[in-house]
Design a protein around this motif. Sequence first.
Motif, short mmCIF file in Angstrom:
data_model
loop_
_atom_site.label_atom_id
_atom_site.label_comp_id
_atom_site.label_asym_id
_atom_site.label_seq_id
_atom_site.Cartn_x
_atom_site.Cartn_y
_atom_site.Cartn_z
N ARG A 15 -8.18 -5.63 4.77
CA ARG A 15 -7.53 -6.26 5.94
C ARG A 15 -6.40 -5.40 6.50
N PHE A 16 -5.70 -4.69 5.63
CA PHE A 16 -4.56 -3.87 6.05
C PHE A 16 -4.92 -2.40 5.95
N THR A 17 -4.36 -1.61 6.86
CA THR A 17 -4.59 -0.16 6.86
C THR A 17 -3.28 0.56 7.12
N THR A 29 -5.13 6.45 -0.02
CA THR A 29 -4.17 5.36 0.03
C THR A 29 -4.58 4.31 -0.98
N THR A 30 -3.62 3.77 -1.69
CA THR A 30 -3.88 2.68 -2.62
C THR A 30 -3.34 1.39 -2.02
N TYR A 31 -4.15 0.33 -2.06
CA TYR A 31 -3.74 -0.97 -1.52
C TYR A 31 -3.71 -2.02 -2.61
N ALA A 32 -2.86 -3.00 -2.39
CA ALA A 32 -2.89 -4.17 -3.25
C ALA A 32 -4.19 -4.92 -3.02
N ASP A 33 -4.70 -5.55 -4.07
CA ASP A 33 -5.96 -6.29 -3.94
C ASP A 33 -5.86 -7.39 -2.88
N GLY A 72 0.83 -1.19 0.00
CA GLY A 72 0.00 0.00 0.00
C GLY A 72 0.86 1.24 0.00
N VAL A 73 0.30 2.35 -0.48
CA VAL A 73 1.04 3.61 -0.59
C VAL A 73 0.11 4.77 -0.28
N THR A 74 0.63 5.73 0.47
CA THR A 74 -0.12 6.96 0.72
C THR A 74 0.23 7.97 -0.37
N LEU A 87 5.33 5.94 10.10
CA LEU A 87 4.32 5.28 9.26
C LEU A 87 3.94 3.97 9.92
N TYR A 88 2.67 3.60 9.80
CA TYR A 88 2.19 2.36 10.41
C TYR A 88 1.51 1.49 9.36
N LEU A 89 1.51 0.19 9.65
CA LEU A 89 0.74 -0.76 8.85
C LEU A 89 0.00 -1.67 9.83
#
Length: 128
Positions: free
Chosen positions: A66-68, A57-61, A49-51, A78-80
């Motif tokens: 599930r992830f933020t 934010t764009t996330y992988a499918d 993912g990228v801010t 930065l947090y995941l």
Amino acid sequence: QVQLVESGGGSVEAGGSLRLSCTASGVTISRYRMAWFRQAPGKEREGVGVTLGDGSTTYADSVKGRFTISQDNAKNTLYLQMNSLKPEDTAMYFCAAGFWRAGWTGRDYLRGRGMDYWGKGTLVTISL
């Protein structure tokens, strides 16, 4: 000197949660595209993912829902947040920072080419 230092990795059972942190020095994360990548043994690196600096934010499918990703600009961190973890989430997780590039989308950054600084990674292992 730019440093990105990841922490928070570990071993958890499937269905569990982990929160990774990336503490930056030498860069102000609010001025960069900040991203998480991962690489599993024997596999290619994958963008997680990228801010994008506009609040989006764009996330992988594979991790969407599930992830933020979040960030604390005051702490330059930065947090995941990873929930509902699966064995296939097992990988080394890397934090990265990239300069803004005109016309680039989140998917472009997630290919990894636009990242200028990288951390050394933190290992996440998910067991059944």
